[in-house]
Design a protein around this motif. Structure first.
Motif, PDB file in Angstrom:
ATOM      1  N   LEU A 166      -0.420   5.540   5.263  1.00  9.68           N
ATOM      2  CA  LEU A 166      -0.980   4.191   5.347  1.00  9.68           C
ATOM      3  C   LEU A 166      -1.600   3.773   4.020  1.00  9.68           C
ATOM      4  O   LEU A 166      -1.399   2.642   3.551  1.00  9.68           O
ATOM      5  CB  LEU A 166      -2.030   4.144   6.459  1.00  9.68           C
ATOM      6  CG  LEU A 166      -2.628   2.761   6.722  1.00  9.68           C
ATOM      7  CD1 LEU A 166      -1.612   1.868   7.424  1.00  9.68           C
ATOM      8  CD2 LEU A 166      -3.902   2.859   7.555  1.00  9.68           C
ATOM      9  N   ALA A 167      -2.367   4.684   3.394  1.00  9.27           N
ATOM     10  CA  ALA A 167      -3.012   4.359   2.123  1.00  9.27           C
ATOM     11  C   ALA A 167      -1.976   4.051   1.052  1.00  9.27           C
ATOM     12  O   ALA A 167      -2.082   3.047   0.322  1.00  9.27           O
ATOM     13  CB  ALA A 167      -3.919   5.507   1.686  1.00  9.27           C
ATOM     14  N   HIS A 168      -0.966   4.901   0.930  1.00 10.88           N
ATOM     15  CA  HIS A 168       0.043   4.698  -0.113  1.00 10.88           C
ATOM     16  C   HIS A 168       0.873   3.442   0.151  1.00 10.88           C
ATOM     17  O   HIS A 168       1.238   2.735  -0.797  1.00 10.88           O
ATOM     18  CB  HIS A 168       0.934   5.936  -0.194  1.00 10.88           C
ATOM     19  CG  HIS A 168       0.199   7.159  -0.654  1.00 10.88           C
ATOM     20  ND1 HIS A 168       0.697   8.442  -0.505  1.00 10.88           N
ATOM     21  CD2 HIS A 168      -1.008   7.298  -1.253  1.00 10.88           C
ATOM     22  CE1 HIS A 168      -0.166   9.303  -0.996  1.00 10.88           C
ATOM     23  NE2 HIS A 168      -1.214   8.635  -1.443  1.00 10.88           N
ATOM     24  N   ARG A 169       1.154   3.166   1.413  1.00 13.07           N
ATOM     25  CA  ARG A 169       1.912   1.954   1.734  1.00 13.07           C
ATOM     26  C   ARG A 169       1.106   0.702   1.362  1.00 13.07           C
ATOM     27  O   ARG A 169       1.663  -0.280   0.861  1.00 13.07           O
ATOM     28  CB  ARG A 169       2.248   1.944   3.230  1.00 13.07           C
ATOM     29  CG  ARG A 169       3.032   0.724   3.695  1.00 13.07           C
ATOM     30  CD  ARG A 169       4.394   0.630   2.999  1.00 13.07           C
ATOM     31  NE  ARG A 169       5.176  -0.472   3.528  1.00 13.07           N
ATOM     32  CZ  ARG A 169       6.024  -0.369   4.544  1.00 13.07           C
ATOM     33  NH1 ARG A 169       6.182   0.797   5.159  1.00 13.07           N
ATOM     34  NH2 ARG A 169       6.711  -1.414   4.944  1.00 13.07           N
ATOM     35  N   SER A 170      -0.213   0.739   1.594  1.00 10.27           N
ATOM     36  CA  SER A 170      -1.042  -0.429   1.280  1.00 10.27           C
ATOM     37  C   SER A 170      -1.085  -0.702  -0.215  1.00 10.27           C
ATOM     38  O   SER A 170      -1.263  -1.851  -0.637  1.00 10.27           O
ATOM     39  CB  SER A 170      -2.458  -0.221   1.814  1.00 10.27           C
ATOM     40  OG  SER A 170      -3.181   0.712   1.031  1.00 10.27           O
ATOM     41  N   ARG A 171      -0.890   0.337  -1.032  1.00  7.44           N
ATOM     42  CA  ARG A 171      -0.958   0.176  -2.486  1.00  7.44           C
ATOM     43  C   ARG A 171       0.380  -0.209  -3.101  1.00  7.44           C
ATOM     44  O   ARG A 171       0.421  -0.734  -4.218  1.00  7.44           O
ATOM     45  CB  ARG A 171      -1.460   1.474  -3.128  1.00  7.44           C
ATOM     46  CG  ARG A 171      -2.849   1.886  -2.669  1.00  7.44           C
ATOM     47  CD  ARG A 171      -3.149   3.325  -3.048  1.00  7.44           C
ATOM     48  NE  ARG A 171      -4.358   3.815  -2.380  1.00  7.44           N
ATOM     49  CZ  ARG A 171      -4.713   5.100  -2.335  1.00  7.44           C
ATOM     50  NH1 ARG A 171      -3.948   6.011  -2.919  1.00  7.44           N
ATOM     51  NH2 ARG A 171      -5.818   5.468  -1.705  1.00  7.44           N
ATOM     52  N   SER A 172       1.455   0.059  -2.391  1.00  4.96           N
ATOM     53  CA  SER A 172       2.793  -0.219  -2.937  1.00  4.96           C
ATOM     54  C   SER A 172       3.441  -1.457  -2.334  1.00  4.96           C
ATOM     55  O   SER A 172       4.464  -1.914  -2.841  1.00  4.96           O
ATOM     56  CB  SER A 172       3.706   0.993  -2.707  1.00  4.96           C
ATOM     57  OG  SER A 172       3.851   1.265  -1.325  1.00  4.96           O
ATOM     58  N   ASP A 173       2.850  -1.992  -1.274  1.00  4.86           N
ATOM     59  CA  ASP A 173       3.421  -3.158  -0.615  1.00  4.86           C
ATOM     60  C   ASP A 173       3.275  -4.385  -1.517  1.00  4.86           C
ATOM     61  O   ASP A 173       2.166  -4.702  -1.974  1.00  4.86           O
ATOM     62  CB  ASP A 173       2.712  -3.391   0.730  1.00  4.86           C
ATOM     63  CG  ASP A 173       3.463  -4.371   1.612  1.00  4.86           C
ATOM     64  OD1 ASP A 173       3.637  -5.538   1.202  1.00  4.86           O
ATOM     65  OD2 ASP A 173       3.873  -3.966   2.721  1.00  4.86           O
TER      66      ASP A 173
END
Length: 307
Positions: free
Chosen positions: A228-235
């Protein structure tokens, strides 16, 4: 599973709080989870729905020192932190602590204060201490801030910067009570905060916090948090995603939620329960839109379920 003695005490706290703030069991549990997760709470809500009552009831139920700080546009950092003054009897400068030196601090209408006054809370909320005139002063343990925020469409408000928002574990709204709860309110069933007796103390809170830190996170749960954290930063739709501080806040919140449920392990339902209030104030979008809705979308895309 946790022992009955350890698990029942937080439930007793929640039961007592529910007599002072009617029909808000989930919000009360989120606030207590933030306290046990060593975090702070931002309430964005309408006047008169029980924000002050909640903070005062929590302090009285735990036997902790409480103070309410009304934020205004002319408030100075020294009005919150305190300062040094000359004591003619001692013939030296002495430190006079400000209202921040209480265990439960209600910061009312935080976004009515200037950025300079808002910044006075940063070190206190992040590190549990205050630095003034080259000296460092520890704050009480536990130290818990409940701040209220006016909706941004109201006049005379200063938006909280990202660094300040990130200090709050969660954001939530109490909202109006149900018709049934207001009927109970009119019937006089609301407990008087002044009459609440402590059901725990500062030492108990510290013990609970230690127990929360020992709640087990499986490798699968940890991976879900990382995804979730990585997705929020790459979206591409998101300009500012979940920070490392926010990720740790999410971990502590799911641990605390599981602890309040009487478990010593985290399950996916705990993520479902707390992720939205942890993310909703941390995500900054590139285009106008709802950060809360984007948080729900991230949960659904990463985990296959929402709140």
């Amino acid at each position: 599973m946790l022992s009955a003695q350890t698990a029942s005490s937080p439930k007793e706290l929640l039961q007592q709080l529910a007599t002072a703030v009617l029909d808000k069991e989930r919000a009360l549990r989120l606030v207590v989870a933030a306290l046990l997760g060593d975090g702070h709470v931002l309430l964005e809500d309408l006047p008169g729905v029980g924000k002050t009552t909640l903070a005062l009831a929590l302090a009285r139920s735990l036997g902790l020192a409480f103070v309410r700080v009304q934020m205004t546009s002319d408030l100075l950092p020294g009005d919150i932190l305190g300062g040094t003054t000359f004591d003619p009897n001692a013939r030296q400068f002495v430190f006079r602590p400000g209202p921040i030196f209480h265990s439960v601090v209600l910061v009312d209408e935080i976004n009515r204060a200037s950025p300079r006054a808002q910044s006075a809370l940063l070190e206190a909320m992040a590190e549990g201490q205050v630095s003034l005139d080259g000296q460092t002063y520890p704050l009480p343990d536990p130290f818990f801030v409940i701040a209220t925020q006016n909706p941004m469409e109201h006049q005379g408000v200063f938006p909280l910067p990202e660094s300040q928002l990130d200090r709050f574990s969660i954001i939530l709204s109490l909202g109006y009570p149900s018709a049934a709860a207001e009927a109970r309110l009119l019937a006089g069933e609301l407990a008087r905060v002044e009459g609440l007796a402590p059901v725990a103390d500062a030492v108990t809170v510290q013990v609970w916090r230690q127990a929360v830190g020992q709640v087990f996170l499986s490798a699968e749960i940890r991976q879900m948090l990382l995804d979730l954290a990585h997705r929020s930063r790459s979206d591409g739709r998101i300009r500012l995603g979940l920070s490392p501080r926010g990720l740790l806040a999410l971990r502590r919140m799911v641990q605390a939620w599981a602890f309040l449920d009487g478990r010593d392990f985290v399950e996916p339902g705990d993520l479902r329960a707390v992720t939205l209030p942890v993310l909703a104030h941390r995500l900054l979008l590139r285009e106008p839109g709802s950060a809360a809705q984007m948080a729900v979308t991230l949960m659904q895309e990463c985990w296959g379920f929402g709140p």
